[in-house]
Enzyme design. Structure first.
Site, PDB file in Angstrom:
ATOM      1  N   ALA A 141       0.840  -1.194   0.000  1.00  0.00           N
ATOM      2  CA  ALA A 141       0.000   0.000   0.000  1.00  0.00           C
ATOM      3  C   ALA A 141       0.873   1.240   0.000  1.00  0.00           C
ATOM      4  O   ALA A 141       1.843   1.333   0.752  1.00  0.00           O
ATOM      5  CB  ALA A 141      -0.912  -0.006   1.218  1.00  0.00           C
ATOM      6  N   ARG A 142       0.538   2.179  -0.851  1.00  0.00           N
ATOM      7  CA  ARG A 142       1.322   3.409  -0.951  1.00  0.00           C
ATOM      8  C   ARG A 142       0.520   4.576  -0.388  1.00  0.00           C
ATOM      9  O   ARG A 142       0.228   5.549  -1.066  1.00  0.00           O
ATOM     10  CB  ARG A 142       1.730   3.648  -2.409  1.00  0.00           C
TER      11      ARG A 142
END
Length: 314
Positions: free
Chosen positions: A73-74
């Site tokens: 996840a960014r």
């Protein structure tokens, strides 16, 4: 240095100046310094200081509140060693020696309202600068209109990240592990990078130019621009997407070697489609068993090794 990695002025490029030398840089190197982007070093400093204050003073509970369990996840906070570019690119097993905060156009995790206000303003400025830069890059090589038009292509789903590379411990000096981050090309149309210098003068960021990795030192009121793999795809192979890396200091440069890097990835919408066999011919590592794929497919497949690594560690 000046010959290996040139510097261009964005407003000059928009006016059509230096067309031939800029096109030559894009097709042969894919890396350059850029000035007059509309952002000053102070613009970067405000966002950087806000983020560093969070990194250094926030409680563990506050950090957990903006940390997602998915290592791919960014968004939000990523702790030291949480990510591994080497694993993703299949070039090693070492982690990235950095702490990171990330945001995009939606689904963001902000520590507080002040942080959100400062970072949203910074995101908007970096987004505008990256769109202007990408436009002149694509127009310089005569890339043609993407499906839906260039305006629609540049109205996309970018990613902004602030990485803090602290001083490495003895077990992560160059003599033990040469890199803080493994060599990679970016999954972006272009990437803007504003970095701070190491206090002791060590230069950590490098890019492959003409078959060798060269140092990319800081320059006042400029950003480094990496052309990414999507730029290659959108230009029918004309734009080069160079590999770059973050090297570790040796023992003699360990103290005073911390630095930050503010990175803005201008990434297309997930629906952006491309020819897989052609992309592989251009040197990109894509494991998708179809002739046509989307950028969303590529992002998902790119992190499969990271997911396996995470599962093994669980």
């Amino acid at each position: 240095m000046a010959e290996k990695v040139p510097t261009f002025n964005l407003q000059d490029l928009k006016a059509g100046h230096h067309h031939d030398s800029f096109k030559d840089c894009l097709t042969k190197k894919g890396i350059f310094f850029l000035s007059n982007t509309g952002l000053t070093d102070q613009d970067h400093a405000s966002a950087r200081q806000t983020c560093m204050s969070f990194f250094q003073t926030a409680s563990e509970a506050s950090k957990r509140a903006v940390t997602l369990p998915d290592r791919n996840a960014r968004r939000g906070f990523s702790g030291l060693g949480w990510e591994s570019t080497a694993v993703v690119t299949e070039t090693g097993q070492f982690s990235d020696y950095s702490t990171c905060y990330s945001m995009g156009v939606k689904n963001n995790l902000f520590p507080d309202e002040q942080f959100e206000r400062i970072w949203q303003d910074y995101f908007d400025k970096m987004y505008a600068a990256s769109q202007e830069t990408a436009r002149v890059v694509l127009q310089t090589v005569g890339a043609g209109e993407p499906v839906g038009g260039l305006d629609d292509f540049l109205d996309c789903e970018p990613l902004l990240r602030l990485r803090y590379f602290p001083e490495v411990p003895e077990e992560r000096v160059a003599e033990e592990e040469p890199l803080r981050m493994g060599a990679h090309y970016d999954l972006s149309t272009i990437t803007l990078v504003h970095q701070t210098a190491c206090q002791n003068g060590f230069v950590s960021l490098q890019c492959e130019v003409d078959g060798e990795f060269v140092d990319l030192p800081t320059k006042p009121d400029t950003m480094v621009v990496f052309c990414g793999a999507v730029g290659t795809l959108a230009s029918n192979g004309q734009i080069k997407a160079p590999k770059h890396r973050v090297k570790a200091p040796g023992r003699e440069h360990r103290l005073g070697s911390s630095r930050t890097s503010s990175v803005f990835f201008l990434r297309p919408k997930p629906s952006f489609s491309f020819n897989v066999p052609q992309a592989i011919k251009w040197g990109f590592n894509i494991r998708i068993p179809t002739d046509t794929a989307t950028f969303g497919d590529w992002l998902g497949g790119n992190y499969v090794n990271m997911r396996r690594d995470t599962a093994a560690a669980a």
